[in-house]
Design a protein around this motif. Sequence first.
Motif, short mmCIF file in Angstrom:
data_model
loop_
_atom_site.label_atom_id
_atom_site.label_comp_id
_atom_site.label_asym_id
_atom_site.label_seq_id
_atom_site.Cartn_x
_atom_site.Cartn_y
_atom_site.Cartn_z
N GLU A 139 38.58 -17.62 16.39
CA GLU A 139 38.68 -16.96 17.68
C GLU A 139 39.30 -17.90 18.71
N ILE A 140 40.06 -17.34 19.63
CA ILE A 140 40.60 -18.11 20.75
C ILE A 140 39.49 -18.34 21.76
N VAL A 141 39.28 -19.61 22.16
CA VAL A 141 38.23 -19.93 23.13
C VAL A 141 38.78 -20.62 24.37
N GLY A 142 40.07 -20.96 24.37
CA GLY A 142 40.60 -21.64 25.55
C GLY A 142 42.07 -21.95 25.41
N TYR A 143 42.53 -22.84 26.28
CA TYR A 143 43.94 -23.19 26.32
C TYR A 143 44.09 -24.60 26.87
N GLU A 144 45.03 -25.38 26.29
CA GLU A 144 45.34 -26.72 26.80
C GLU A 144 46.77 -26.72 27.32
N PHE A 145 46.93 -27.12 28.58
CA PHE A 145 48.25 -27.13 29.21
C PHE A 145 49.00 -28.41 28.85
N PRO A 146 50.31 -28.37 28.93
CA PRO A 146 51.10 -29.59 28.70
C PRO A 146 50.74 -30.66 29.73
N ALA A 147 51.08 -31.89 29.43
CA ALA A 147 50.75 -33.01 30.31
C ALA A 147 51.33 -32.80 31.70
N ALA A 148 50.52 -33.04 32.72
CA ALA A 148 50.92 -32.98 34.13
C ALA A 148 51.50 -31.62 34.52
N ASP A 149 51.12 -30.56 33.82
CA ASP A 149 51.69 -29.24 34.10
C ASP A 149 51.00 -28.54 35.27
N VAL A 150 49.71 -28.84 35.50
CA VAL A 150 48.91 -28.08 36.46
C VAL A 150 48.55 -28.93 37.67
N SER A 151 48.77 -28.40 38.84
CA SER A 151 48.31 -28.98 40.10
C SER A 151 47.52 -27.92 40.84
N ALA A 152 46.81 -28.31 41.90
CA ALA A 152 45.96 -27.36 42.62
C ALA A 152 46.05 -27.59 44.11
N ALA A 153 45.89 -26.49 44.86
CA ALA A 153 45.88 -26.55 46.32
C ALA A 153 44.83 -25.58 46.84
N LEU A 154 44.38 -25.77 48.07
CA LEU A 154 43.40 -24.90 48.70
C LEU A 154 44.11 -23.97 49.67
N THR A 155 43.89 -22.66 49.52
CA THR A 155 44.51 -21.67 50.40
C THR A 155 43.44 -20.68 50.82
N GLY A 156 42.96 -20.81 52.07
CA GLY A 156 41.88 -19.94 52.54
C GLY A 156 40.64 -20.14 51.69
N ASN A 157 40.15 -19.05 51.11
CA ASN A 157 38.98 -19.16 50.23
C ASN A 157 39.38 -19.16 48.75
N ARG A 158 40.61 -19.58 48.46
CA ARG A 158 41.10 -19.61 47.09
C ARG A 158 41.44 -21.03 46.65
N PHE A 159 41.14 -21.31 45.41
CA PHE A 159 41.55 -22.55 44.74
C PHE A 159 42.74 -22.16 43.87
N VAL A 160 43.93 -22.54 44.28
CA VAL A 160 45.16 -22.05 43.64
C VAL A 160 45.74 -23.13 42.74
N MET A 161 45.79 -22.83 41.44
CA MET A 161 46.38 -23.74 40.47
C MET A 161 47.80 -23.28 40.15
N THR A 162 48.72 -24.24 40.07
CA THR A 162 50.13 -23.95 39.77
C THR A 162 50.52 -24.61 38.46
N SER A 163 51.16 -23.82 37.58
CA SER A 163 51.67 -24.33 36.31
C SER A 163 53.18 -24.47 36.43
N ALA A 164 53.68 -25.70 36.30
CA ALA A 164 55.13 -25.92 36.40
C ALA A 164 55.89 -25.14 35.34
N ALA A 165 55.27 -24.94 34.18
CA ALA A 165 55.92 -24.22 33.08
C ALA A 165 55.50 -22.75 33.04
#
Length: 654
Positions: free
Chosen positions: A321-347
């Motif tokens: 069964e699929i239980v998760g996911y691993e992103f490529p190195a340095a692919d994900v960054s995060a920022a705070l926008t209002g009441n949201r935690f916004v993650m960005t994937s470069a790919a």
Amino acid sequence: MGCGENSLSSNATGLAYAEEVALKILPDGTVGVDSVGATSATSEFTAIEISWDDVTRRITLTGTIAAGETSAVAKITQARGDGTSVGVVGELVSINSPGTFTGSDPTGTSIGQWAGAGETGSTDLIAIVYIPSLQNGDTFTIEFATSSAGFGSGATKVLTVTTVGTGVAKWYELEPNSYDSLGSEIETVARSPINASRQQKKGVVTDVTADGGFNTDITQTNLQRLMQGFFFAKAHERATSSSIKSAADSITLTSVASSTITIAAGDETKFKIGSLVKLSGFANAANNGVFEVTDNTGSGSLVCSAASFTSETAPAGAKLEIVGYEFPAADVSAALTGNRFVMTSAASKFGDLALQVGEWIHVGGDAIVNRLLSNAPGFARVAAVASDGSTLSLEQCSWATPQADAGTGKQLQIYLGSVIRNEKDPTLIKCQSYQLERQLGKDNFGIQSQYLIGAVANEFKLNIPSVEKLNADVSFTALDTQTRNGSTGIKAGTRATMPVESAFNTTSHIYQTRLYVHDADAITPDSLFAFVMDGELTINNNVDGLKAIGTLGSMDLNVGDFEVSGTLNVYFATVAAVEAVRANADVGFNVIAALDNAGFVFDIPLLSLGGGRLEVEKDAAIMLPLETMAAENAAGYTLLSTWFAYLPTVSMDS
């Protein structure tokens, strides 16, 4: 307690349930012909017979060909009930009289052909079709032609068969702590005529009320399949070899060897590169665990480059069964926008995860390299997913002080579960009926049993007591009951035993309980209490039996509103909760449990509070009893549960 072989002790009352294909009807392993269409009659084919073998999963189609025909071909194509094409599915063609069998056609235009000098009598051309995943509503187009040149020449006969009632009943074991009047209550009305002796006459039976329920501990999987009935909806799952929706939704797990997991050809596309998969149930310990898929380009092959499997054919009970996911190195960054935690994937990898608004995920793994730089691992709720997969907006983060995060050098892992919620789309609302079987010890001939027939999940109550186990009270409303003696025996079907699992307790396995007022500015709004003494969360489907003249028991069941409510007894901390009750504020509540690298979340995004009268007693803590009533939120549901088959150790016993 009785000690004899035929003891009727309560400990002999094993409980199980099976899913019905229609009210009061269990799967029986047959393929019924729902509709048959044929081309114009032809004398070359005098009959076509169809039979189904549930053990071998084969349909046998026999076309009887008139005397004197020198050749014939056969083709069988299958289409899913949802309209998707499966294609040519014939496995073998044979004949039961002299002739020359020339084998299968690899081009897919036909599954086999034979040629002969012409027979004096009729000849049977037998096409055998192996169907590993047959569903109700699947359509088979069966074509026979009297020409070795193929279809389009010679006499042709075509049948279209829609299958119904497939599969056999599968009984799933349950572990009740106690029963709540499971069975039927008989209503009788006495005859009371006016007579000199002042005696009543024998009464008559006028009604049967069938219902029942039980209490059970909460483990990771013991109620997960059954929860679909209480939510009136099927689970939203990721690829698995053991689907709780239906066998047809399961992929086929074949074996493991070296660094490769072998599954059915074509299913490899359901596993994106980077998917974290969990294997369990293998005899060799090295073959069980969580592995990352690094290559899915081979037909029916998933390569996990970091794995070192011991060669083993998947035994019964093995699971992928699929239980998760691993992103490529340095692919994900995060920022705070209002009441949201916004993650960005470069790919733009978030598009690979089939995420939906409202489901909960776990952000971060055990290894430091698999976590964000400035945010501790924890749970969060999906608020939005960009259509191009580039961003993922989260809310209700469980970790303290979410922060902007560059993610430099990190290979972020997130963990995913199966989602069961009540649905807004009417096409996704499913009223599943069950039969509950309670075994009642043995008589002189075998096992006695009692059944609730046509049972619909009515009420589910999650009990969260203080210093105790998490447990649930579940109840069903049914059409009727039935008893069987040992001579008749228990009902047919396969029987799945309950896996050995620990129960969740309320002292060390509750990761979080949060009751909060909606806040447009806070990613983690303050909880309205410090600690909970006890609580309850209740689902009520308001199921009632419908009575009719000529029917003993109920002729059908009526389903009311999907109601979610609850109570909380909390230790008073501030007046904020009292004020929230008075203001009829928009409030949310969630509870997260984690144990043995697995867990679940129950989440009510929108509710109103009642109660709120402080209880002040001498020499005791000030308590605040709260009543909750849930409502549909902006995403279209009232209650959502997420079930994680795997969670990292960092979030255990927190």
